[in-house]
Design an enzyme around this catalytic site. Structure first.
Site, PDB file in Angstrom:
ATOM      1  N   ASP A 147       0.187  -1.640  -0.400  1.00  9.57           N
ATOM      2  CA  ASP A 147      -0.124  -0.030  -0.219  1.00  9.57           C
ATOM      3  C   ASP A 147       0.676   1.112  -0.221  1.00  9.57           C
ATOM      4  O   ASP A 147       2.060   0.826   0.476  1.00  9.57           O
ATOM      5  CB  ASP A 147      -1.169   0.282   1.476  1.00  9.57           C
ATOM      6  CG  ASP A 147      -2.441  -0.884   0.955  1.00  9.57           C
ATOM      7  OD1 ASP A 147      -2.065  -2.011   0.050  1.00  9.57           O
ATOM      8  OD2 ASP A 147      -3.013  -0.967   2.043  1.00  9.57           O
ATOM      9  N   HIS A 207       3.343  -2.329   3.326  1.00  9.45           N
ATOM     10  CA  HIS A 207       3.785  -0.896   2.200  1.00  9.45           C
ATOM     11  C   HIS A 207       4.899   0.011   1.340  1.00  9.45           C
ATOM     12  O   HIS A 207       6.227  -0.689   1.931  1.00  9.45           O
ATOM     13  CB  HIS A 207       3.762   0.119   3.908  1.00  9.45           C
ATOM     14  CG  HIS A 207       2.432   0.239   4.021  1.00  9.45           C
ATOM     15  ND1 HIS A 207       2.284  -0.815   5.083  1.00  9.45           N
ATOM     16  CD2 HIS A 207       1.096   1.014   4.051  1.00  9.45           C
ATOM     17  CE1 HIS A 207       0.878  -0.641   5.531  1.00  9.45           C
ATOM     18  NE2 HIS A 207       0.316   0.454   4.815  1.00  9.45           N
TER      19      HIS A 207
END
Length: 915
Positions: free
Chosen positions: A262, A420
């Site tokens: 992400d 991430h």
């Protein structure tokens, strides 16, 4: 009780750094000349205000997350959700501060900001790490400004970043255990407990006050539908009643994982993650933010930015792009028209990047309600959630992140994992996760045509994954010249000191963990005490540690009535006639080795005879699945300098014995036979033994000690940290250079191609075992693809080593290889130019120096080299311009006075043609 804190930086915040009193490189002036552009007089106050706001948020996050793991589950979810939101706000503040500081009219204000980051008296030690991302952006942006003032500031910011990296390396293991030490760089050393720091912050903030202040941003229960079962949701993520509308990890087959990332794309970390995924042949889904991809005009047309090029590289690598909203806002709080706008704008930018296939969406923070879910579904988007949260946004320790993911996957036996691609620690943790998954037979999944697609093959891991291989490293290093009863030696102490230096500066052994005993200190009692007390203490030496022992001195042999021989190392206080009482027998070293709790131990004995009558031969078979097994196998290995009827040479190059000098050459990288950045004990012996035998009348031996289970001691090679080649770089003399080439040739010639286990290619070297018998030593040499960036760095490092050995043809080829792999590699361009300069190719050298400063104008040595090359080529004007830039960047360099005198000399033909 374990403590986990929120660290929104690529460096652990718990490693506190005080730059107050930090002594920057004296080559960089603290005061800079005024900028040429008109300066904004109000910029200093604005930057100071922004810095205060950033730091206040940083402190609140630490207080919020301190001890959150002990909170009740419901409160922990709310704390984590708020922590994520504050983290994204912190990123925005860091970006805004960096952009403001990079304005041309803010140069004086930026100077004041750096001074404040380094020395603000009211800030605590750990506070300064809130600005690491800002410093990184300043270093990059100012370097690109191509103005002298900007370049100077870039160097200053980079030095502060380097200090943070140094502290991280020194304290990372301690941080993992107790979040304990904080160091202050400079003359004064200061240590501060993490608990003391958090106690100071609690006097300023409380968790309750932080939550109250930001409470309006928390996802309320009314905004979320009831939770789905635990098999489909975990951590801060909450599902919806009709969970079949969304994609969850509980639908995956057993032992199958889907990787997701992400918040990208990131200009650097995303590419590094792509390199890692390529090595493991693992697909992934990248949920990207629209604001990182570009903008959308008032007419609805996408305006791609720099991030769009990164997104295209994600697609080219075979991965999937997906939608993570435009601003990472709390969409459960948005009006539905705003939800639609966020999703639609990001879709337009993803389409512009070339995205095709399934249109997936992930709600920031997992916060959604039925209205938001229906809105994105109307855009033909499908929500994908996760059931394994790495918490890489809050956990500073790569090993801890990896352990969390692996434990949760083991528990659930399947999962969509949330990472991430905007954190350096994720880049470090990912190989640890993928290596273990591949070793345990997990498969990787992708998502296509509305369903999971499972790869048919279970990929084998690379031979060795990069990353931290050991929890801690311990060493005992002994060197004895000044014997009282035995003949004195000339180089043993220097050998020991050089080995200690290599362990600490090159391989990351903490100085406190390396015991050095020389001459009068190296008594029998002291040696045995150091081995037994340091290595036999289970509280000090843990299972995931390594132990290294080096001895340089006399050795001897005692023949038993049975005819068996026993070898001894001779302490400084040993007499000549009673080895059994005065010396240390090899069986005693075996007992020490078996008592060590560390998984891997290596003994290196540079003594006249180190024979081991009780030791089995140590043939180590090559293993293509080495990464799977080495971390679990105990390894007890030994390498000795010579055999029973030999004396080892104490007159090698550089004031070392031949054996130790060759050992140091090997540890500089020459023993990395397969180019994976790791040197195993087997590779070390396969290089050293035939090389030493070729240049001295001694035959080093190698093998495993009783109790070994096939594990390998491993050295992980660092990348070169030098500023680049210049006239100040020391080289070997001609004799040593010729000897270096000879040992390389001998070591290479000794290797024969041999099949290795699992079908990997390998080499076989016949050397002596520890029992004196010949053994075939096999070492896997299957080449490993480390990715272009790492491969370029290794080629550059190889070129540096070859340059020091005066092997200019090979050095030139190595630097060209580095530039082929990384065309914008300024360090390699400088180094290639200097090799050409040393070969009197001045015009060609100047061309490469110019390319180096175009790539990185802050590289002062490249400016110096450029001046020298232009002067030798007869272009005084260009030489003078380069020298002036160099002096502005490094006014206190050793050559400064000489250059200033040359510049001041009259240009009437009397000015020297060379310096």
């Amino acid at each position: 009780m374990s403590l986990r804190v929120f660290l929104p930086l690529s460096l652990p915040l718990a490693v506190a750094l005080s730059l107050a009193g930090c002594q920057r490189n004296e080559n960089v002036p603290a005061a800079l000349p005024a900028a040429s552009a008109p300066q904004d007089t109000g910029a200093t106050a604005r930057l100071s205000q922004q810095a205060d706001g950033l730091l206040a948020l940083h402190r609140q996050i630490i207080v919020l997350m301190d001890g959150e793991a002990a909170l009740p589950a419901a409160q922990r979810r709310e704390v984590q959700a708020l922590g994520q939101q504050l983290f994204h706000e912190l990123l925005q503040r860091q970006q805004a501060l960096a952009e403001a500081a990079l304005q041309p009219a803010a140069l004086e204000a930026t100077t004041a900001l750096l001074t404040r980051i380094e020395s603000e008296p009211g800030w605590f030690d750990a506070d300064r790490l809130a600005f690491k991302e800002v410093l990184e952006q300043l270093a990059t942006g100012l370097k690109a400004s191509q103005t002298l003032d900007g370049i100077k500031l870039a160097r200053r910011a980079q030095e502060d970043i380097d200090t943070l990296a140094e502290v991280q390396k020194a304290y990372e293991q301690e941080l993992k255990e107790v979040f304990g030490g904080f160091a202050k760089r400079g003359i004064e050393l200061k240590r501060e407990r993490w608990t003391d720091y958090t106690a100071k912050l609690r006097a300023l903030h409380t968790r309750e006050a932080v939550m109250k202040q930001h409470g309006a941003q928390l996802p309320a229960a009314a905004d979320l539908a009831p939770e789905v079962p635990a098999s489909a949701a975990s951590g801060a993520m909450r599902g919806v009643a009709a969970k079949d509308r969304e994609v969850f990890g509980d639908k995956l087959p057993p032992k199958t994982v889907l990787l997701t990332f992400d918040d990208g794309p990131h200009p650097r970390y995303t590419d590094e993650i792509l390199d890692i995924l390529k090595r493991y042949q693992a697909p992934a889904v990248f949920f990207q933010l629209g604001q990182n991809l570009g903008k959308v005009g008032a007419d609805g047309k996408p305006l791609p930015g720099n991030g769009s090029a990164v997104a295209k590289r994600v697609l080219a690598a075979g991965h999937q792009l997906a939608n993570h909203s435009f601003t990472h806002g709390l969409m459960s709080k948005f009006e539905l028209v705003k939800v639609k706008e966020e999703a639609a704008n990001t879709e337009a930018l993803l389409d512009a990047a070339g995205r095709s296939g399934d249109a997936l969406f992930r709600f920031p923070y997992g916060a959604r309600n039925d209205g938001a879910l229906s809105t994105i579904e109307a855009l033909k988007l499908r929500s994908m959630m996760w059931n394994v949260d790495s918490l890489d946004w809050s956990d500073p320790i790569p090993k801890s992140i990896a352990a969390r993911v692996l434990a949760e996957l083991e528990k659930q036996q399947r999962g969509i994992v949330l990472f991430h691609d905007i954190h350096a620690r994720t880049v470090q943790a990912l190989p640890l996760v993928l290596d273990q998954l591949a070793a345990d037979g997990w498969r990787f999944a992708s998502f296509k045509d509305g369903q999971f697609v499972i790869s048919g093959d279970r990929p084998a891991p690379p031979q060795l994954a990069a990353g931290e291989l050991y929890r801690e490293s311990h060493a005992l290093v002994i060197g004895i010249n000044g014997y009282s009863a035995w003949p004195k030696l000339a180089h043993a102490v220097r050998d020991a000191q050089a080995v200690r230096e290599a362990l600490v500066t090159r391989f990351g052994f903490k100085p406190d963990n390396v015991t050095l005993l020389t001459d009068a200190e190296a008594t029998r009692a002291n040696i045995l005490k150091a081995m037994n007390e340091r290595f036999g203490d289970a509280k000090r030496v843990k299972r995931d540690d390594r132990v290294f022992v080096f001895f340089a001195g006399h050795g001897s042999t005692r023949k038993l009535p049975s005819g068996r021989e026993v070898g001894y190392i001779v302490p400084v206080d040993a007499g000549l006639n009673d080895l059994q009482a005065d010396a240390i027998a090899m069986p005693q070293l075996q007992e020490v080795a078996e008592a060590i709790t560390a998984k891997h131990a290596l003994f290196v004995i540079d003594a006249c005879y180190s024979g081991l009558g009780l030791t089995r031969a140590g043939s180590v078979a090559a293993d293509s699945n080495f990464a799977r097994t080495n971390a679990r196998r105990v390894g007890r290995q030994m390498m000795t300098a010579g055999g029973a009827d030999q004396q080892v040479a104490d007159d090698g190059p550089g004031g070392h014995s031949v054996f130790t000098w060759t050992l140091l050459q090997a540890l500089n990288g020459k023993a990395d036979l397969n180019g994976d950045g790791l040197i195993t004990a087997t590779e070390l012996a396969a290089y050293v033994a035939p090389a030493v035998s070729a240049i001295a009348h001694q035959t080093p031996a190698f093998g495993s000690l009783p109790g070994s289970e096939g594990g390998e001691f491993v050295f992980e090679l660092p990348t070169a940290q030098e500023p680049g080649l210049s006239g100040a770089v020391a080289q070997l003399d001609d004799k040593a250079s010729q000897l270096a080439a000879k040992i390389d040739e001998a070591s290479t010639a000794s290797r024969q191609a041999a099949p290795a286990a699992g079908g990997a290619s390998g080499v076989q070297v016949t050397i002596k075992g520890l029992d004196g018998k010949d053994q075939a030593l096999a070492a896997t040499t299957a080449r490993v693809d480390p990715g272009a960036r790492v491969a370029a760095q290794r080629a550059n490092d190889r070129g540096l080593q070859l340059y020091r050995e005066r092997r200019y043809d090979e050095a030139e080829a190595a630097f060209k290889e580095a530039l082929q792999l990384q065309p914008k590699f300024a360090l390699a361009a400088n180094n290639l130019g200097f090799v050409l300069y040393r070969r009197s190719k001045f015009a060609e050298a100047a061309g490469w120096f110019e390319k180096a400063v175009e790539m990185d104008a802050s590289r002062s040595l490249a400016w110096l080299n450029l001046g020298d090359a232009r002067l030798q080529a007869g272009d005084d004007a260009k030489a003078m311009a380069a020298y002036k830039t160099f002096l502005a960047l490094a006014p206190k360099h050793a050559r400064a006075a000489e250059l200033q005198a040359w510049i001041a000399a009259p240009s009437d033909g009397t000015r020297p043609r060379a310096l």
